[in-house]
Design a protein around this motif. Sequence first.
Motif, PDB file in Angstrom:
ATOM      1  N   ARG B   3       0.814  -1.221   0.000  1.00  0.00           N
ATOM      2  CA  ARG B   3       0.000   0.000   0.000  1.00  0.00           C
ATOM      3  C   ARG B   3       0.840   1.260   0.000  1.00  0.00           C
ATOM      4  NH1 ARG B   3      -3.736  -1.199   5.026  1.00  0.00           N
ATOM      5  NH2 ARG B   3      -5.504  -0.102   4.137  1.00  0.00           N
ATOM      6  N   PHE B   4       1.912   1.216   0.753  1.00  0.00           N
ATOM      7  CA  PHE B   4       2.703   2.431   0.858  1.00  0.00           C
ATOM      8  C   PHE B   4       3.361   2.793  -0.468  1.00  0.00           C
ATOM      9  CE2 PHE B   4       6.544   4.756   1.475  1.00  0.00           C
ATOM     10  CZ  PHE B   4       5.997   5.876   2.044  1.00  0.00           C
ATOM     11  N   LEU B   7       1.021   4.380  -2.736  1.00  0.00           N
ATOM     12  CA  LEU B   7       0.762   5.731  -2.258  1.00  0.00           C
ATOM     13  C   LEU B   7       1.879   6.675  -2.689  1.00  0.00           C
ATOM     14  CD1 LEU B   7      -0.100   6.463   1.406  1.00  0.00           C
ATOM     15  CD2 LEU B   7       1.848   7.536   0.340  1.00  0.00           C
ATOM     16  N   LEU B  72      -5.921   9.517  -0.655  1.00  0.00           N
ATOM     17  CA  LEU B  72      -4.807   8.616  -0.925  1.00  0.00           C
ATOM     18  C   LEU B  72      -4.996   7.371  -0.048  1.00  0.00           C
ATOM     19  CD1 LEU B  72      -1.883  11.192  -0.742  1.00  0.00           C
ATOM     20  CD2 LEU B  72      -2.789  10.117  -2.802  1.00  0.00           C
ATOM     21  N   PRO B  73      -4.456   6.231  -0.469  1.00  0.00           N
ATOM     22  CA  PRO B  73      -4.565   5.049   0.385  1.00  0.00           C
ATOM     23  C   PRO B  73      -4.044   5.375   1.788  1.00  0.00           C
ATOM     24  CG  PRO B  73      -3.564   4.475  -1.715  1.00  0.00           C
ATOM     25  CD  PRO B  73      -3.692   5.971  -1.692  1.00  0.00           C
ATOM     26  N   ASN B  74      -4.741   4.917   2.807  1.00  0.00           N
ATOM     27  CA  ASN B  74      -4.345   5.106   4.215  1.00  0.00           C
ATOM     28  C   ASN B  74      -4.635   6.489   4.798  1.00  0.00           C
ATOM     29  OD1 ASN B  74      -3.171   2.616   5.134  1.00  0.00           O
ATOM     30  ND2 ASN B  74      -1.536   2.992   3.651  1.00  0.00           N
ATOM     31  N   ALA B  75      -5.048   7.439   3.952  1.00  0.00           N
ATOM     32  CA  ALA B  75      -5.193   8.796   4.488  1.00  0.00           C
ATOM     33  C   ALA B  75      -6.302   8.841   5.535  1.00  0.00           C
ATOM     34  CB  ALA B  75      -5.473   9.781   3.358  1.00  0.00           C
ATOM     35  N   PRO B  76      -6.023   9.375   6.715  1.00  0.00           N
ATOM     36  CA  PRO B  76      -7.027   9.427   7.779  1.00  0.00           C
ATOM     37  C   PRO B  76      -7.890  10.685   7.737  1.00  0.00           C
ATOM     38  CG  PRO B  76      -4.899  10.111   8.642  1.00  0.00           C
ATOM     39  CD  PRO B  76      -4.709   9.844   7.161  1.00  0.00           C
ATOM     40  N   VAL B  77      -7.530  11.631   6.872  1.00  0.00           N
ATOM     41  CA  VAL B  77      -8.235  12.917   6.823  1.00  0.00           C
ATOM     42  C   VAL B  77      -8.480  13.322   5.369  1.00  0.00           C
ATOM     43  CG1 VAL B  77      -7.256  13.780   9.000  1.00  0.00           C
ATOM     44  CG2 VAL B  77      -6.062  14.207   6.840  1.00  0.00           C
TER      45      VAL B  77
END
Lengths: 453, 197
Positions: B3-4, B7, B72-77
């Motif tokens: 995933r990273f 990203l 974006l993948p993983n973005a929390p906001v």
Amino acid sequence: MSDATMDATSRPRAAASDLYRAVWRWHFYAGLLVLPFLITLSLTGAAYLFRDEIDAIVHADIKRVAVQEGETLRPEQLVASALTSVPGRAVKYTDPPAADLSAEVTVASDSGQRMAVYVNPYEGNVLGARPDRSTVMWTVRYLHSLRYFGPVARGIIEIVGGWTILLVGTGIFLWWPRGQQGGVVSVRGQPRRRIFWRDTHAVPGIFVGSFIVFLAITGLPWSQVWGGKVNEWANGSNFGYPSGVRVDVPMSGQKLTDQAQTSWSLEQAQIPETTPPAPEATPIGLDAAVARLEGLGLHPGYAVVLPSSPTGVYSGSVYPDDLSQQRVVHLDQYDGKPLVDMSYADYGPGGRWLEFGINTHMGQQFGLANQILLLAVCAGTILLAVSAALMWWKRRPSRSLGVPPMPQDPRVFRGLLAILIVGGILFPLTGASLLVMLALDMGLRRLRKPSLA
Amino acid sequence: MNRFTILAASAAFTLANPVATALAHGSEDHNHDHEHSESAAETAATVAMPDANAKVQAGDLTLGAAYTRATLPNAPVAGGFLTVTNDGTTDDRLIAAASPVAGVMEIHEMAMDGDVMTMRKLEDGLPIPAGETVMLEPGGYHLMFMRLAGPLVEGESVDVTLTFEKAGDVTVPLSVQAFNARAAGDDDHQADPHAGH
Ligand SMILES: [Cu+2]
């Protein structure tokens, strides 16, 4: 009234000594050269001792966060948040060193600038972004080393280091008790009299002097020419790792210090490479790399440089106040295995002493006591500079610089010269500047002779 | 695939610069230019963008050009953007926002000072003066989706309930546009050479 009679009134016995005059003369020259630098070094150094505290106050809006219960977000989430605000390639992730501090994501931004992006580790919102290494304390650090003013200025700081040692050495000689009443550990006279300022200079000087020499010596390893050469010589083998560290892996030729802050002893350390991956190999990702590094016991506040190519690695490193916690671990980006794992214990005895010296110079070794002691040394250094200036002012003749008198018998120079020559060879930039100063001194004497006759 | 890596790669090659965005758009008002909006929809819409230019009325307030961006993948906001026009004679104030997709929503201000960017919560909300249009846009005021329940996917739409001091609660759908979108239904984000990769 001539310089010599003035001198005789304050130091009746020493006036007879040619050696005393010679030393005094060079103490004067050394002081003239380095006093302005010692003042700026003291001011910037005093501030830098409290860098974490000051940065956290000045940059509170981007560095401080409200502590929250429960887990922080995963590093990959924080990096994603940073890249949402500052588009580019994530270069490095820095773990929050304390619960109330933000995480830092270094981004090579699409606009071409290297940015430090600060992220709230609990909520993931970006608090701010600024050019990498542009905080107040980074600027102070660059002012302290004169790096701020470019490579020539960095050479000057090296000369200052050498002259400072000369200054303290000659100062101790001048302070050395010669049977006078007072002026050894007590101050004589009143502020309007020169002897008051002589004692205010000499008495604290003997206490502060040894610390100043310590700071000069432990600061020199950072200098450009001397420090750079010594670093190459001391750390140039084993791909820049202490000789005990196993490094039988391919190396990238890239230096870790270009990507993350390192210790002095690791300035030559190279980043290893992972063996070229199988076609279907997938990287473990930052979260897994961080879990691995934490499992290996990296102290909080570590930085992780992210792989930038298929053969890149995850490079975890941390240099906390506690020296024994210094650690550098490079992980294979596909299987997470440590390729190189270095800790403080791997340094040789020389490296350990040097890192101890640097750590103390930076006020980290003994906690708050270390910071306060060095703050006192900075204050003492400024007092020495001020009292020196006032002493000279009260002694100065009306028409000239007020250089202390030449010795009658030049032979007394020989011992002094021998020390200077050895020192000048060990510290070439200082040596070169000594030669220039000697030439100027001789020129000055030629000019003065006719007027004295 | 990791995933990273996805990203980092996607971010490196496709994202537009929000700073440049803010400068490029300045005080242009896309919202009131109906023709512009339509031509924008023609050129930009490779995927449907629901409600990109719909307007929502709440008392004297007109809300429009409401959109957010794919995460974006993983973005929390994520950021939320819209324009609020106050045609009335009394000042109003946006004091809260909420969305089913966000555990927490805040009203933020991004400010640039040279190279230095800061983003902070507007504790007292965002004033909407009488007779003026306030733009929430990349690089300036925005809504902040926090504790996202899941990724925001381009082409979908998320509801946001805004609370105004005078006009009360109003729910606006925000169309989820590309993660490099610069404005609702904006035509020139397609001019970005990296867009669509
Ligand atoms: Cu925000």
